[in-house]
Scaffold this motif. Structure first.
Motif, PDB file in Angstrom:
ATOM      1  N   GLU A  98      -2.036  -8.116  23.254  1.00 32.43           N
ATOM      2  CA  GLU A  98      -0.631  -7.392  23.047  1.00 32.43           C
ATOM      3  C   GLU A  98      -0.326  -8.198  21.304  1.00 32.43           C
ATOM      4  OE1 GLU A  98       1.443  -6.178  26.929  1.00 32.43           O
ATOM      5  OE2 GLU A  98       1.238  -8.295  26.538  1.00 32.43           O
ATOM      6  N   LYS A  99      -0.558  -9.377  21.424  1.00 28.73           N
ATOM      7  CA  LYS A  99       0.027 -10.010  20.261  1.00 28.73           C
ATOM      8  C   LYS A  99      -0.928  -9.471  18.936  1.00 28.73           C
ATOM      9  CE  LYS A  99       0.684 -14.543  22.412  1.00 28.73           C
ATOM     10  NZ  LYS A  99      -0.010 -15.527  22.729  1.00 28.73           N
ATOM     11  N   ALA A 100      -2.165  -9.336  19.193  1.00 29.76           N
ATOM     12  CA  ALA A 100      -2.979  -8.746  18.107  1.00 29.76           C
ATOM     13  C   ALA A 100      -2.564  -7.400  17.588  1.00 29.76           C
ATOM     14  CB  ALA A 100      -4.645  -8.766  18.702  1.00 29.76           C
ATOM     15  N   MET A 101      -2.217  -6.788  18.787  1.00 30.45           N
ATOM     16  CA  MET A 101      -1.952  -5.214  18.557  1.00 30.45           C
ATOM     17  C   MET A 101      -0.573  -5.240  17.483  1.00 30.45           C
ATOM     18  SD  MET A 101      -3.818  -2.870  19.299  1.00 30.45           S
ATOM     19  CE  MET A 101      -3.048  -1.421  19.169  1.00 30.45           C
ATOM     20  N   THR A 102       0.375  -6.411  17.918  1.00 29.97           N
ATOM     21  CA  THR A 102       1.734  -6.206  17.260  1.00 29.97           C
ATOM     22  C   THR A 102       1.501  -6.716  15.853  1.00 29.97           C
ATOM     23  OG1 THR A 102       2.620  -6.922  19.258  1.00 29.97           O
ATOM     24  CG2 THR A 102       4.159  -7.097  17.342  1.00 29.97           C
ATOM     25  N   ILE A 103       0.667  -7.535  15.702  1.00 28.44           N
ATOM     26  CA  ILE A 103       0.432  -8.030  14.267  1.00 28.44           C
ATOM     27  C   ILE A 103      -0.389  -7.011  13.587  1.00 28.44           C
ATOM     28  CG2 ILE A 103      -0.877  -9.798  12.803  1.00 28.44           C
ATOM     29  CD1 ILE A 103      -0.412 -11.833  15.246  1.00 28.44           C
ATOM     30  N   LEU A 104      -1.371  -6.296  14.079  1.00 31.26           N
ATOM     31  CA  LEU A 104      -2.020  -5.241  13.357  1.00 31.26           C
ATOM     32  C   LEU A 104      -1.256  -3.868  13.015  1.00 31.26           C
ATOM     33  CD1 LEU A 104      -5.516  -5.075  15.044  1.00 31.26           C
ATOM     34  CD2 LEU A 104      -4.913  -5.841  12.829  1.00 31.26           C
ATOM     35  N   GLY A 105      -0.331  -3.785  13.970  1.00 30.53           N
ATOM     36  CA  GLY A 105       0.789  -2.725  13.574  1.00 30.53           C
ATOM     37  C   GLY A 105       1.954  -2.982  12.539  1.00 30.53           C
ATOM     38  N   ALA A 106       2.168  -4.503  12.537  1.00 31.47           N
ATOM     39  CA  ALA A 106       3.079  -4.746  11.491  1.00 31.47           C
ATOM     40  C   ALA A 106       2.534  -4.618  10.189  1.00 31.47           C
ATOM     41  CB  ALA A 106       3.755  -6.262  11.766  1.00 31.47           C
ATOM     42  N   LEU A 107       1.321  -5.345   9.972  1.00 30.51           N
ATOM     43  CA  LEU A 107       0.954  -5.328   8.592  1.00 30.51           C
ATOM     44  C   LEU A 107       0.792  -4.210   7.676  1.00 30.51           C
ATOM     45  CD1 LEU A 107      -2.385  -7.801   8.916  1.00 30.51           C
ATOM     46  CD2 LEU A 107      -0.177  -8.380   7.915  1.00 30.51           C
ATOM     47  N   PRO A 108       0.510  -2.797   8.252  1.00 23.58           N
ATOM     48  CA  PRO A 108       0.326  -1.597   7.302  1.00 23.58           C
ATOM     49  C   PRO A 108       1.930  -1.440   7.081  1.00 23.58           C
ATOM     50  CG  PRO A 108      -0.420  -1.093   9.381  1.00 23.58           C
ATOM     51  CD  PRO A 108      -0.122  -2.702   9.731  1.00 23.58           C
ATOM     52  N   MET A 109       2.961  -1.733   7.863  1.00 28.15           N
ATOM     53  CA  MET A 109       4.201  -1.598   7.567  1.00 28.15           C
ATOM     54  C   MET A 109       4.751  -2.327   6.240  1.00 28.15           C
ATOM     55  SD  MET A 109       7.674  -1.948   9.987  1.00 28.15           S
ATOM     56  CE  MET A 109       7.325  -3.743   9.731  1.00 28.15           C
ATOM     57  N   PHE A 110       4.378  -3.700   6.216  1.00 28.20           N
ATOM     58  CA  PHE A 110       4.699  -4.454   5.228  1.00 28.20           C
ATOM     59  C   PHE A 110       4.081  -4.337   4.020  1.00 28.20           C
ATOM     60  CE2 PHE A 110       5.923  -7.612   8.984  1.00 28.20           C
ATOM     61  CZ  PHE A 110       7.114  -7.685   8.445  1.00 28.20           C
ATOM     62  N   LEU A 111       2.700  -3.909   4.326  1.00 28.08           N
ATOM     63  CA  LEU A 111       1.846  -3.757   3.133  1.00 28.08           C
ATOM     64  C   LEU A 111       1.771  -2.299   2.324  1.00 28.08           C
ATOM     65  CD1 LEU A 111      -1.300  -5.808   3.953  1.00 28.08           C
ATOM     66  CD2 LEU A 111       0.844  -6.562   2.684  1.00 28.08           C
ATOM     67  N   PHE A 112       2.323  -1.315   2.999  1.00 26.39           N
ATOM     68  CA  PHE A 112       2.062   0.147   2.770  1.00 26.39           C
ATOM     69  C   PHE A 112       2.769   0.153   1.304  1.00 26.39           C
ATOM     70  CE2 PHE A 112       3.409   4.473   2.053  1.00 26.39           C
ATOM     71  CZ  PHE A 112       2.229   5.131   2.413  1.00 26.39           C
ATOM     72  N   PRO A 113       4.279  -0.415   1.119  1.00 24.65           N
ATOM     73  CA  PRO A 113       4.691  -0.061  -0.281  1.00 24.65           C
ATOM     74  C   PRO A 113       4.186  -0.939  -1.596  1.00 24.65           C
ATOM     75  CG  PRO A 113       6.237  -1.047   1.103  1.00 24.65           C
ATOM     76  CD  PRO A 113       4.822  -1.232   1.863  1.00 24.65           C
ATOM     77  N   VAL A 114       3.311  -1.922  -1.074  1.00 25.99           N
ATOM     78  CA  VAL A 114       2.985  -2.925  -2.266  1.00 25.99           C
ATOM     79  C   VAL A 114       2.152  -2.354  -3.185  1.00 25.99           C
ATOM     80  CG1 VAL A 114       1.603  -5.286  -2.754  1.00 25.99           C
ATOM     81  CG2 VAL A 114       2.945  -4.994  -0.607  1.00 25.99           C
ATOM     82  N   TYR A 115       1.405  -1.207  -2.872  1.00 19.14           N
ATOM     83  CA  TYR A 115       0.874  -0.535  -4.262  1.00 19.14           C
ATOM     84  C   TYR A 115       1.819  -0.061  -5.148  1.00 19.14           C
ATOM     85  CZ  TYR A 115      -1.777   3.497  -6.186  1.00 19.14           C
ATOM     86  OH  TYR A 115      -2.384   4.266  -7.105  1.00 19.14           O
ATOM     87  N   TRP A 116       2.806   0.585  -4.788  1.00 21.81           N
ATOM     88  CA  TRP A 116       3.843   0.961  -5.560  1.00 21.81           C
ATOM     89  C   TRP A 116       4.855  -0.103  -6.341  1.00 21.81           C
ATOM     90  CZ3 TRP A 116       2.435   3.690  -1.211  1.00 21.81           C
ATOM     91  CH2 TRP A 116       1.677   4.959  -1.574  1.00 21.81           C
ATOM     92  N   LEU A 117       4.864  -1.121  -5.322  1.00 22.42           N
ATOM     93  CA  LEU A 117       5.793  -2.134  -5.846  1.00 22.42           C
ATOM     94  C   LEU A 117       5.312  -2.781  -7.085  1.00 22.42           C
ATOM     95  CD1 LEU A 117       7.063  -3.543  -2.370  1.00 22.42           C
ATOM     96  CD2 LEU A 117       8.754  -2.342  -4.064  1.00 22.42           C
ATOM     97  N   VAL A 118       4.017  -3.228  -7.020  1.00 23.20           N
ATOM     98  CA  VAL A 118       3.339  -3.788  -8.239  1.00 23.20           C
ATOM     99  C   VAL A 118       3.624  -3.439  -9.477  1.00 23.20           C
ATOM    100  CG1 VAL A 118       1.669  -5.270  -6.590  1.00 23.20           C
ATOM    101  CG2 VAL A 118       1.136  -3.046  -7.627  1.00 23.20           C
ATOM    102  N   ARG A 119       4.016  -2.192  -9.386  1.00 25.81           N
ATOM    103  CA  ARG A 119       4.254  -1.683 -10.842  1.00 25.81           C
ATOM    104  C   ARG A 119       5.483  -2.103 -11.519  1.00 25.81           C
ATOM    105  NH1 ARG A 119       2.605   4.525  -9.364  1.00 25.81           N
ATOM    106  NH2 ARG A 119       0.792   4.083  -8.336  1.00 25.81           N
ATOM    107  N   ASP A 120       6.562  -2.509 -10.474  1.00 24.24           N
ATOM    108  CA  ASP A 120       8.025  -3.059 -11.059  1.00 24.24           C
ATOM    109  C   ASP A 120       8.059  -4.336 -10.650  1.00 24.24           C
ATOM    110  OD1 ASP A 120      10.504  -3.467 -11.502  1.00 24.24           O
ATOM    111  OD2 ASP A 120      11.183  -1.397 -11.234  1.00 24.24           O
TER     112      ASP A 120
END
Ligand code: SF4
Ligand code: SF4
Length: 358
Positions: free
Chosen positions: A95-117
């Motif tokens: 359960e811990k692993a699933m929660t971490i693996l589920g949270a990572l895409p949510m935090f990291l997804f917008p970074v591709y666009w954010l690094v431009r600004d």
């Protein structure tokens, strides 16, 4: 320390959902400059995390989830049907692993666009840090979700809670609980600040000043220096003379200030241990208005920084009002929210302590 919190009010939900929306808003702004379709994907990823992954693998172990009937009632989610069965007890490694693996895409997804600004990227990082710091400081210390890795309720309080079955309604935890017991009452009022309080509140203040400073600095270094001078003049001279000299934290201090806003700052004025008069409050208010309005001509040209400025001010005011003004011993401050009976009890005790020392 705050007493344990058995229930969350509508205000708690509004405050925490507003706070949580800020990083998502920043991420969405960055993505929307490129494509609205990807914003929809981002929203989908966030909803999938909160309503499926976190709900199933983290929330089902939380006492707020377990105690709710039909729909969940907690400070983040409210009115969402309990589609998963409650699982009292600790989380499994899976359960811990699933929660971490589920949270990572949510935090990291917008970074591709954010690094431009860099401005948006900075705001995104700061808003998440502020969210977690605030939760850690003010909610994790009284949260009934003892299984959460961020929980900071002392183990003796947890044990006492579990042993005495306080959930059955034998004891009032939130609000009234403070006032029932004198020891809780005195522990709850904040008679001393620590260095970490100063760090936290100056971090919050800097988010306001930085948004304004960047907007001014982009146009003119001269005006930026003028703004810095005004800020220092207000906080170090005007506010210290007309407001802080009446504050018990100032009166009690040593050579330098030791409070959540100023730490190690020299005391230029003599303490005035009585409530501030109307003149003191008028001068302080006018100083604040000048500091707040001064950057507006520059901010109006930059909508993102204007938004960041307004949201930072709102967060500052809401947070200090919720968590500090209700336990602050500066009773002469117009924002103070300590109930009259608690004030009187504290003053009586204080006089008694002083009398004993004389
Ligand atoms: S301990 Fe903190 S992070 Fe964990 S559920 Fe409670 S408030 Fe949220
Ligand atoms: S009552 Fe609130 S605003 Fe006033 S001094 Fe205390 S913490 Fe600050």
């Amino acid at each position: 320390m705050f007493p344990l919190k058995a229930d969350h009010s509508i205000r708690d939900r509004l405050y925490w959902n507003f706070f949580n929306m800020i990083p998502f808003l920043i991420g969405s702004i960055a993505i929307a400059r490129d494509s609205l379709k990807w914003v929809a994907v981002y929203i989908g990823i966030a909803l999938f995390f909160f309503l499926v992954i976190e709900f199933r693998f983290a929330c089902t172990h939380c006492l707020y989830y377990i105690r709710s009937k039909g729909c969940v009632k907690c400070m983040m989610l409210s009115g969402v049907p309990k589609i998963f069965k409650a699982r009292p007890g600790p989380h499994s490694s899976f359960e811990k692993a699933m929660t971490i693996l589920g949270a990572l895409p949510m935090f990291l997804f917008p970074v591709y666009w954010l690094v431009r600004d860099p401005l948006l990227l900075g705001a995104y990082g700061v808003s998440w840090v502020l969210f977690f710091l605030t939760a850690r400081r003010y909610e994790c210390v009284r949260c009934l979700n003892f299984e959460c890795p961020m929980n900071r309720v002392p183990s003796d309080v947890k044990k006492e809670f579990e042993n005495e079955d306080r959930l059955s309604g034998n004891f009032e935890f939130s609000g009234k609980g403070i006032r029932k017991s004198c020891s809780y009452l005195c522990v709850s009022l904040r008679t001393k600040h620590e260095f970490k309080d100063f760090l936290y509140w100056n971090f919050v203040t800097l988010t306001i000043l930085f948004s304004a400073g960047i907007a001014i600095g982009i146009s003119s270094t001269g005006w930026l220096l003028a703004y810095i001078f005004i800020v220092f003049f207000h906080f170090d001279i005007l506010e210290q003379r007309f407001f802080c000299t009446h504050c018990p934290y100032f009166v009690r201090g040593e050579k330098s200030l030791r409070c959540m806003m100023n730490w190690g700052w020299p005391r230029h004025f003599r303490p005035r241990p009585h409530p501030p008069g109307k003149f003191d409050l008028v001068i302080t208010t006018m100083g604040f208005i000048v500091v707040l309005l001064f950057p507006l001509p520059w901010l109006l040209k930059m909508p993102f920084l204007l938004g960041a400025y307004c949201i930072s001010i709102l967060l500052f005011l809401l947070t200090i009002r919720r968590y500090e003004c209700s336990r602050c011993i500066y009773f002469g401050c117009p924002f103070n929210r300590v109930p009259v009976d608690v004030r009187k009890e504290f003053e009586k005790r204080n006089e008694f302590e002083m009398g004993k020392r004389v």
